[in-house]
Scaffold this active site. Sequence first.
Site, PDB file in Angstrom:
ATOM      1  N   GLU A  97      37.658  51.849  35.496  1.00 19.87           N
ATOM      2  CA  GLU A  97      37.028  52.473  36.534  1.00 19.87           C
ATOM      3  C   GLU A  97      37.492  54.211  36.207  1.00 19.87           C
ATOM      4  OE1 GLU A  97      38.338  50.453  40.178  1.00 19.87           O
ATOM      5  OE2 GLU A  97      37.000  49.012  39.594  1.00 19.87           O
ATOM      6  N   GLU A 167      39.986  42.634  31.149  1.00 15.28           N
ATOM      7  CA  GLU A 167      39.284  42.863  32.368  1.00 15.28           C
ATOM      8  C   GLU A 167      37.978  43.180  31.806  1.00 15.28           C
ATOM      9  OE1 GLU A 167      41.657  43.981  36.086  1.00 15.28           O
ATOM     10  OE2 GLU A 167      41.144  45.743  35.062  1.00 15.28           O
TER      11      GLU A 167
HETATM   12  P1  PGA Z   1      38.554  42.771  41.423  1.00 11.27           P
HETATM   13  O1  PGA Z   1      39.277  43.927  40.488  1.00 11.27           O
HETATM   14  O2  PGA Z   1      39.668  41.659  41.429  1.00 11.27           O
HETATM   15  O3  PGA Z   1      38.280  43.429  42.614  1.00 11.27           O
HETATM   16  O4  PGA Z   1      37.296  42.483  40.547  1.00 11.27           O
HETATM   17  C1  PGA Z   1      39.950  43.677  39.352  1.00 11.27           C
HETATM   18  C2  PGA Z   1      40.476  45.103  38.693  1.00 11.27           C
HETATM   19  O5  PGA Z   1      39.598  45.876  38.832  1.00 11.27           O
HETATM   20  O6  PGA Z   1      41.957  45.208  38.336  1.00 11.27           O
END
Ligand code: PGA
Length: 254
Positions: A97, A167
């Site tokens: 993000e 991730e």
């Molecule tokens: P999520 O997010 O478990 O809500 O999918 C994981 C993260 O962005 O670290």
Amino acid sequence: MRRPVIAGNWKMHKTRAETREFFDAFKPLISNINHCEIIVAPPFTSLSVAADSARGSSVRIAAQDMHWEREGAFTGAISAAMIVDAGCRAVILGHSERRRYFGETDATVNRKLKAALAAKLQPIVCVGETLDEREAGRTERVLESQFIGASDTLTPEEFSRILLAYEPVWAIGTGRTATPETASESHAYLRRLAEQSFGEESASGLRILYGGSVRPDNIASLMAQREIDGALVGGASLDPQTFFSILNFKQRSS
Ligand code: PGA
């Protein structure tokens, strides 16, 4: 044996009062947990409240980002020294993000990583491919450039202090978890990259967390994979009971 780590990333959630409430409920739940390390990453404004609330427990507090300079004219930024002062022991770096919405690049992750290590923080460095990249067969190339871009100026000693988080972007907040086998393949690939850069011993000691829609009902199958050393949990870390159910994977899987 690599000690498992379960980390909660609260993202932009919880005021100071909500942070206190979380720890009031969470601390009694985890008093007997000793099979894994626990990290919680609240937003900047709740860091010192979280550090105070977690005192006396095994929970370590992490920030979700930081700037690489110690201080200066960087409006809106927070330095490593500031988050250490707020009670942090760790910091998440390069979250997708941050890359997607805030212009984070491998080069800035690398600068932050050096600064975090110099401040004695434990960095949790995030890497992961988008859906387009996976479908185009580019997963390994993306992981390689993110891994090398973030870590190539580190010494093996510095590298031994980091946690890596795989991730896949398509699994974050989507409810679409990578299968344990898919996650495991990427973890094994990242460990090979670590071995090429830092040697066999560093690679076998490296803890790689999986992140992306981790929940109480899928944590046991993820943790059953030899390559998966923990989890970085977003949405499911906001509720104390749910996060506890994730931490408790060992009891549930045995
Ligand atoms: P999520 O997010 O478990 O809500 O999918 C994981 C993260 O962005 O670290």
